[in-house]
Write an enzyme that holds these catalytic residues in place. Structure first.
Site, PDB file in Angstrom:
ATOM      1  N   GLU A 248      29.617 -11.551  22.467  1.00 15.84           N
ATOM      2  CA  GLU A 248      28.222 -11.271  22.727  1.00 15.84           C
ATOM      3  C   GLU A 248      27.356 -12.442  21.857  1.00 15.84           C
ATOM      4  O   GLU A 248      27.578 -13.233  21.079  1.00 15.84           O
ATOM      5  CB  GLU A 248      27.730 -10.024  22.047  1.00 15.84           C
ATOM      6  CG  GLU A 248      28.407  -8.813  22.307  1.00 15.84           C
ATOM      7  CD  GLU A 248      28.193  -7.459  21.797  1.00 15.84           C
ATOM      8  OE1 GLU A 248      27.165  -7.339  20.949  1.00 15.84           O
ATOM      9  OE2 GLU A 248      28.846  -6.385  22.085  1.00 15.84           O
ATOM     10  N   LYS A 250      24.735 -14.074  20.196  1.00 19.25           N
ATOM     11  CA  LYS A 250      23.834 -13.747  18.703  1.00 19.25           C
ATOM     12  C   LYS A 250      22.397 -14.128  18.747  1.00 19.25           C
ATOM     13  O   LYS A 250      22.157 -15.361  18.625  1.00 19.25           O
ATOM     14  CB  LYS A 250      24.907 -14.544  17.778  1.00 19.25           C
ATOM     15  CG  LYS A 250      24.272 -13.919  16.300  1.00 19.25           C
ATOM     16  CD  LYS A 250      25.259 -14.650  15.194  1.00 19.25           C
ATOM     17  CE  LYS A 250      25.020 -14.149  13.868  1.00 19.25           C
ATOM     18  NZ  LYS A 250      23.587 -14.190  13.248  1.00 19.25           N
ATOM     19  N   PHE A 339      23.061  -3.510  20.226  1.00 22.96           N
ATOM     20  CA  PHE A 339      24.493  -4.043  20.434  1.00 22.96           C
ATOM     21  C   PHE A 339      25.301  -2.664  19.674  1.00 22.96           C
ATOM     22  O   PHE A 339      26.495  -3.226  19.637  1.00 22.96           O
ATOM     23  CB  PHE A 339      24.618  -5.201  19.668  1.00 22.96           C
ATOM     24  CG  PHE A 339      23.800  -5.292  18.217  1.00 22.96           C
ATOM     25  CD1 PHE A 339      24.421  -4.678  17.139  1.00 22.96           C
ATOM     26  CD2 PHE A 339      22.892  -6.265  18.172  1.00 22.96           C
ATOM     27  CE1 PHE A 339      24.007  -4.777  15.926  1.00 22.96           C
ATOM     28  CE2 PHE A 339      22.196  -6.302  16.721  1.00 22.96           C
ATOM     29  CZ  PHE A 339      22.730  -5.567  15.789  1.00 22.96           C
TER      30      PHE A 339
HETATM   31  P1  AMP Z   1      25.341 -11.674   9.436  1.00 24.57           P
HETATM   32  O1  AMP Z   1      24.201 -10.997   9.182  1.00 24.57           O
HETATM   33  O2  AMP Z   1      25.405 -13.193   9.155  1.00 24.57           O
HETATM   34  O3  AMP Z   1      26.679 -10.998   9.093  1.00 24.57           O
HETATM   35  O4  AMP Z   1      25.555 -11.747  11.073  1.00 24.57           O
HETATM   36  C1  AMP Z   1      25.365 -10.576  11.813  1.00 24.57           C
HETATM   37  C2  AMP Z   1      23.794 -10.432  12.072  1.00 24.57           C
HETATM   38  O5  AMP Z   1      23.520 -10.765  13.511  1.00 24.57           O
HETATM   39  C3  AMP Z   1      23.268  -8.972  12.323  1.00 24.57           C
HETATM   40  O6  AMP Z   1      22.795  -8.606  10.993  1.00 24.57           O
HETATM   41  C4  AMP Z   1      22.454  -9.036  13.391  1.00 24.57           C
HETATM   42  O7  AMP Z   1      20.732  -8.986  12.880  1.00 24.57           O
HETATM   43  C5  AMP Z   1      22.669 -10.404  14.318  1.00 24.57           C
HETATM   44  N1  AMP Z   1      23.023 -10.292  15.551  1.00 24.57           N
HETATM   45  C6  AMP Z   1      22.449 -10.658  16.447  1.00 24.57           C
HETATM   46  N2  AMP Z   1      22.937 -10.498  17.758  1.00 24.57           N
HETATM   47  C7  AMP Z   1      24.055  -9.644  17.401  1.00 24.57           C
HETATM   48  C8  AMP Z   1      24.916  -9.224  18.101  1.00 24.57           C
HETATM   49  N3  AMP Z   1      24.924  -9.044  19.450  1.00 24.57           N
HETATM   50  N4  AMP Z   1      25.777  -7.967  17.567  1.00 24.57           N
HETATM   51  C9  AMP Z   1      25.440  -7.745  16.176  1.00 24.57           C
HETATM   52  N5  AMP Z   1      25.147  -8.366  15.377  1.00 24.57           N
HETATM   53  C10 AMP Z   1      23.949  -9.218  16.040  1.00 24.57           C
END
Ligand code: AMP
Length: 576
Positions: A248, A250, A339
């Site tokens: 997906e 990001k 998502f």
């Molecule tokens: P992290 O916070 O670094 O673990 O990365 C995941 C973060 O990416 C989540 O906290 C979401 O805010 C963001 N995100 C953006 N797009 C997506 C997606 N398609 N699926 C899940 N998380 C997403």
């Protein structure tokens, strides 16, 4: 249980540095209370009167507390205020004046813990004219029946400054210890907590002997968000996910968890704060869904309707504000890329595989102009994944998140159910979200500022300590320097905050509160920093620079030491 007994334990906890020993003290304290007392006691230990996501505070400011202390100790406000200026802690000032009191009031009786809690709840609900006097008189009543030590913690608590330094993981360990003397039930307690973000309720069920394995999600109890792991490249991601996976886009916006039931909607941030009123267009879109009840999650981005493109994170984050909401929502309307879905029409979906949750969310968002399913491909080809990644970067996105189609929703944990691949910064596979723990004064050309740089740390989620990782002197505009100067001045601390581990001493320590995104050239090993310390050597950032202030994250959402170590490994593999 008397609050004075709890206060004795608070003093022991405060004096203790070891997390395990702290848990043992909390376990002993929990062992002394009855079933009804466990829930309020947990909230109090955490420094709150309700689960943190309720955002409730007692609502007593310093002025009111000073009034109450002077009334009870027979002093004038100025005397109390002067001592406070000296001590820097109104709790210690209360303890001092109550210890000098000639005699306790005849009408006072010792404070039961439940009475203290009920009084604080009552105060928190008071508002309007005349409420100030009532608040002072209720606090005075409590102080009247208090021992000096108890008064110290009562005052700190009602000012929102209890800060015992006991984090959620320590309380979870303590709960398990009350039954087994060890951490045997940690996983089961953790799971329940991850599903409701309310340790008080978890403790209540646990102590009453209820089976926590049936704990499930519920509207208006926010779920602790699932987090993504990292791997260096497309091939390793596909291999780890066992072939066919979802890939997906990001999005770099605001993460939102939407809860809906009976026409009522709440939106929670990644930190699980309620922010419903800030986003009327999302609230309306959720309320208009056919579902009777639902919990779903997505990333919101501001959309430029004229140019038909999305704004950047910097523009989107402006939507997180208290005032001027209508205008901002007209100028920067949000779209939410949904998502995941964790609950629908009375049913918990967290245990279903992602492939079936995704089908449900696609059905729910069909033709919705505001709630759109995240853009996704399904593939087992590393080349296709790489291609999708490059397209996403070219479209201005952060990268991709690959997802295991067979996995449940992994609340509150960073697991390989989600794997992110982001655009690189130098040799690093990702930026870092670091907590500001101190700052330096300006030198040379920066002397006109009281601000010359930041000392930052990452979170060791095993010890719950913040370990220093970088001293950051660049990446700040003059405006940002001014903003930091005034923001940090308000949270200066006289000594190193509890739970901070650092060999460096900044000009000023600050309460760990703000998180910033930091880019750097690489992760290095250094004797200066304490992140992931082995012997004298820790991990550090080479040429760190500030990218942005992360208003949507708090210290608990910072990058962890474990992640730094895994980023270091990725860097090593890439350069091999
Ligand atoms: P992290 O916070 O670094 O673990 O990365 C995941 C973060 O990416 C989540 O906290 C979401 O805010 C963001 N995100 C953006 N797009 C997506 C997606 N398609 N699926 C899940 N998380 C997403």
């Amino acid at each position: 249980m008397l609050f004075s007994e709890a206060a004795e334990y608070f003093a022991k906890i405060e004096a203790e540095a070891s997390r395990l020993a702290m848990s043992a003290i909390v376990a002993e304290l929990l062992g002394k209370c009855n079933q009804e007392e466990a829930k309020p006691l947990i909230y109090i230990i955490e420094g709150n009167i309700a689960p943190a996501y309720e955002g409730l505070d007692v609502g007593i400011g310093e002025k009111l507390a000073i009034r109450a202390i002077s009334q009870v100790s027979g002093r004038v406000d100025a005397q109390v205020a002067a001592d406070y200026k000296r001590s820097g802690d109104l709790g210690s000032t209360a303890e001092f004046f109550l210890s000098k009191r000639q005699q306790t009031s005849l009408s006072s009786s010792p404070n039961e813990l439940l009475r203290v809690y009920a009084t604080f709840l009552k105060i928190s609900r008071m508002s309007g004219s005349g409420s100030q006097d009532s608040k002072i008189s209720l606090l005075s009543e409590l102080l009247n029946g208090a021992t000096p030590l108890e008064a110290k913690y009562l005052v700190r608590f009602c000012l929102g400054k209890l800060r015992l330094g006991v984090g959620d993981p320590s309380i979870i360990d303590a709960l398990s210890m009350t039954k087994h003397g060890d951490k045997k039930d940690k996983l089961i307690l953790e799971r329940a907590f991850n599903l409701c973000s309310d340790l008080g309720t978890v403790a209540e069920h646990y102590i009453a002997g209820k089976d926590l394995s049936h704990f499930s999600t519920q509207p208006f109890k926010p779920i602790r968000p699932a987090l993504a792991e990292r791997l260096p490249d497309a091939a390793q991601i596909v291999e780890k996910l066992g072939g066919k996976c979802a890939v997906e886009a990001k999005y770099d916006g605001l993460r939102m968890q939407i809860h809906l039931e009976g026409g009522k909607v709440e939106i929670y941030s990644r930190k699980l704060e309620k922010m419903t009123h800030m986003f009327p267009e999302i609230t309306e879109a959720a309320a208009a869904l056919k579902a009777k009840s639902a919990i779903f999650e997505g990333e919101a981005l501001a959309y430029n309707v004229k140019e038909k493109k999305y704004y950047s994170f910097q523009e989107t984050i402006q939507r997180k504000r208290k005032y001027g909401i209508e205008k901002m929502s007209a100028d920067f309307p949000l779209r939410l890329f949904v998502f995941d879905i964790m609950f629908l029409d009375g049913k918990d979906l967290t245990l279903l595989p992602y492939s079936s949750r995704r089908k449900t969310l696609e059905k729910m968002t069909v033709n919705n102009p505001v709630l759109l399913p995240s853009v996704q491909i399904i593939t087992d080809s590393p080349n296709k994944l790489e291609e999708f990644f490059q397209q996403s970067i070219a479209a201005g996105l952060e990268g991709i998140i690959a997802k295991d189609l067979t996995q449940p929703y992994v609340a509150g944990a960073r697991k390989f159910a989600w794997i992110k691949l982001k655009k690189s910064y130098g040799a690093m596979a990702d930026t870092i979200d670091a907590v500001i723990i101190g700052y330096y004064l300006g030198k040379g050309a920066r002397q006109e500022f009281e601000f010359g740089g930041l000392l930052t740390a990452v979170l060791n989620d095993e010890t719950n300590e913040l370990e220093s990782i970088a001293k950051i002197g660049s990446g700040f505009s003059e405006d940002e320097m001014r903003t930091f100067e005034s923001m940090l001045d308000k949270i200066k601390m006289k000594k190193k905050p509890k739970g901070v581990v650092s060999k460096l001493t900044p000009d000023f320590w600050v309460k760990p509160k703000y998180v910033i995104t930091v880019a750097a050239d690489e992760i290095t090993l250094s004797p200066m920093h304490t992140c992931g310390l082995v012997g004298e050597t820790g991990y550090a950032l080479r040429f760190p620079r500030m990218m942005s202030l992360r208003d949507d994250k708090g210290p608990n959402e910072a990058t962890t030491t474990k992640e730094i170590i895994s980023l270091f490994e990725i860097q090593r593999k890439r350069s091999a």
